[in-house]
Design an enzyme around this catalytic site. Structure first.
Site, short mmCIF file in Angstrom:
data_model
loop_
_atom_site.label_atom_id
_atom_site.label_comp_id
_atom_site.label_asym_id
_atom_site.label_seq_id
_atom_site.Cartn_x
_atom_site.Cartn_y
_atom_site.Cartn_z
N GLU A 123 88.17 39.56 1.48
CA GLU A 123 87.70 38.19 1.29
C GLU A 123 87.75 37.59 -0.08
O GLU A 123 87.40 38.54 -0.79
CB GLU A 123 86.58 37.91 2.15
CG GLU A 123 86.22 38.57 3.56
CD GLU A 123 84.83 38.52 4.08
OE1 GLU A 123 84.01 37.87 3.44
OE2 GLU A 123 84.72 38.75 5.17
N GLU B 234 82.70 29.11 6.50
CA GLU B 234 81.72 29.65 7.36
C GLU B 234 80.14 29.45 7.09
O GLU B 234 80.01 29.64 5.65
CB GLU B 234 81.93 31.34 7.73
CG GLU B 234 80.93 31.96 8.59
CD GLU B 234 80.96 33.41 8.64
OE1 GLU B 234 81.82 33.77 9.55
OE2 GLU B 234 80.70 34.17 7.52
#
Ligand SMILES: *[C@@H]1O[C@H](CO)[C@@H](O)[C@H](O)[C@H]1NC(C)=O
Ligand SMILES: *[C@@H]1O[C@H](CO)[C@@H](O)[C@H](O)[C@H]1NC(C)=O
Length: 342
Positions: free
Chosen positions: A148, A253
């Site tokens: 990520e 998120e």
């Protein structure tokens, strides 16, 4: 040598061979691979024009042969970081403490991905974190390998920080953020992982971008931020990512473990505005590209889907615009608790 920025971060300049990566048992005899000239070209790579800076830059730079490592602060509260955007999450499940709004690239064999993410400072209102990033996946459940990279506002930081993460067992016992555990090998002295970045975009004002490129170079996965090769995840960390990535996600998120007083968390995702507001208002990720097996970057056009776990709170819109300056792009985010998100 240590450098302190106005934001309170202390950056230690650490000998490049003394960095945390080399505590990893598989990296004991690792030879650092410094950047060569064979860097793959991004389509329209010079478009974004954001001079990204970090607060400590005002007070100098780390000497050659060292890398900047951000010292962790006492007031920090590290939320558990399990950020797989879940495709199976029940959108009506109020007990879920995580919500995401992402675009998936599902088309199979990705050897790299590139995008420019505009930078915001979403208000957390007691939530754990709000992140805007890309995820690279291969494998599933305990075999899942993930990389990520993007920006993240933490409970304590309030400002967007450059952030990375990796795991090789589906977020179970391997991996971590930034340089908090051995794994990622940093080669650049330009940016400190976990330190805040600026400039930040403003609503109906200037938009500023962080350009993230993660791509495979022989066995390693390289990370490039703007035009800077920041470092790499050695291939030995991974199993399923050894060849290529099966899937990529881009978007936001929010994680919230705090009580919600009977209503939804008011943590913002992205700019805190819904994607329908569009350019200059909503959080924006542009020029989605992937690298193929020949090391060539292509516009991401096929195999794209959107997924929002709770679209009434945080949503995502995908636009394919191959010939436009923004390429394939997405808007995502939302305010959290609001009239539409009770
Ligand atoms: C590192 O090198 C030493 C000495 O050559 C060797 O004994 C050891 O097995 C190597 N470790 C790894 C992880 O390759
Ligand atoms: C890619 O990998 C090769 C071989 O390990 C290395 O020599 C080169 O420096 C790497 N390139 C970049 C841009 O990291």
């Amino acid at each position: 040598k240590s450098l302190q920025g106005k934001d309170g971060d202390v950056i230690d300049c650490v000998d490049i061979y003394q960095q945390p990566a080399f505590d990893h048992p598989l990296l004991k005899n690792h030879t650092i691979q410094m950047e060569s000239s064979s860097i793959p070209n991004i389509i329209n790579g010079e478009l974004y024009n954001t001079e990204l800076s970090q607060s400590w830059h005002e007070n100098g730079e780390c000497p050659e042969g060292t890398i900047p490592i951000r010292r962790s602060r006492n007031d920090e509260h590290y939320a558990p970081h399990n950020t797989t955007p879940s495709v199976t999450a029940d959108p009506n499940d109020d007990a879920s403490s995580k919500e995401s709004a992402v675009v998936y690239m599902n088309d199979g064999h990705y050897y790299g991905v590139h995008a420019a993410l505009n930078v915001w400072a979403p208000a957390l209102n007691d939530a754990d974190y709000s992140v805007s990033q890309l995820w690279i996946f291969s494998g599933t459940s305990a075999e899942q390998n993930v990389i990520e990279a993007g920006w993240k506002v933490n409970y304590a930081s309030k400002e967007p920080q450059l952030t990375i993460y990796w795991t090789s067992d589906g977020y179970s016992s391997t991996g971590c953020s930034n340089l908090n555990c051995p794994g990622f090998v940093q080669t650049s002295r330009k940016f400190a992982l976990g330190a805040s970045i600026r400039p930040v975009s403003s609503y109906m004002g200037n938009q500023f971008y962080i350009e993230i490129t993660v791509y495979k170079n022989f066995t390693n996965w390289n990370l490039r931020v703007q035009n800077e090769e920041l470092g790499y995840w050695p291939g030995t960390l991974f199993t399923n990512l050894a060849v290529s990535a099966e899937k990529v996600a881009l978007g936001g998120e929010v994680s919230s473990s705090m009580p919600k007083d009977g209503h939804h968390t008011s943590a913002q995702m992205g700019s805190g505005h819904f994607p329908s507001e569009g350019i200059g208002k909503a959080s924006f990720i542009r020029n989605l590209q992937y690298m193929d097996g020949d090391g060539k970057f292509n516009d991401a056009i096929e195999g794209l889907t959107t997924h929002a776990t709770k679209p009434s709170c945080y949503d995502v819109i995908l636009e394919n615009n191959k010939n436009g300056v923004y390429g394939t792009h997405l808007y995502f985010g939302g305010p959290g608790y609001s009239a539409t998100c009770p």
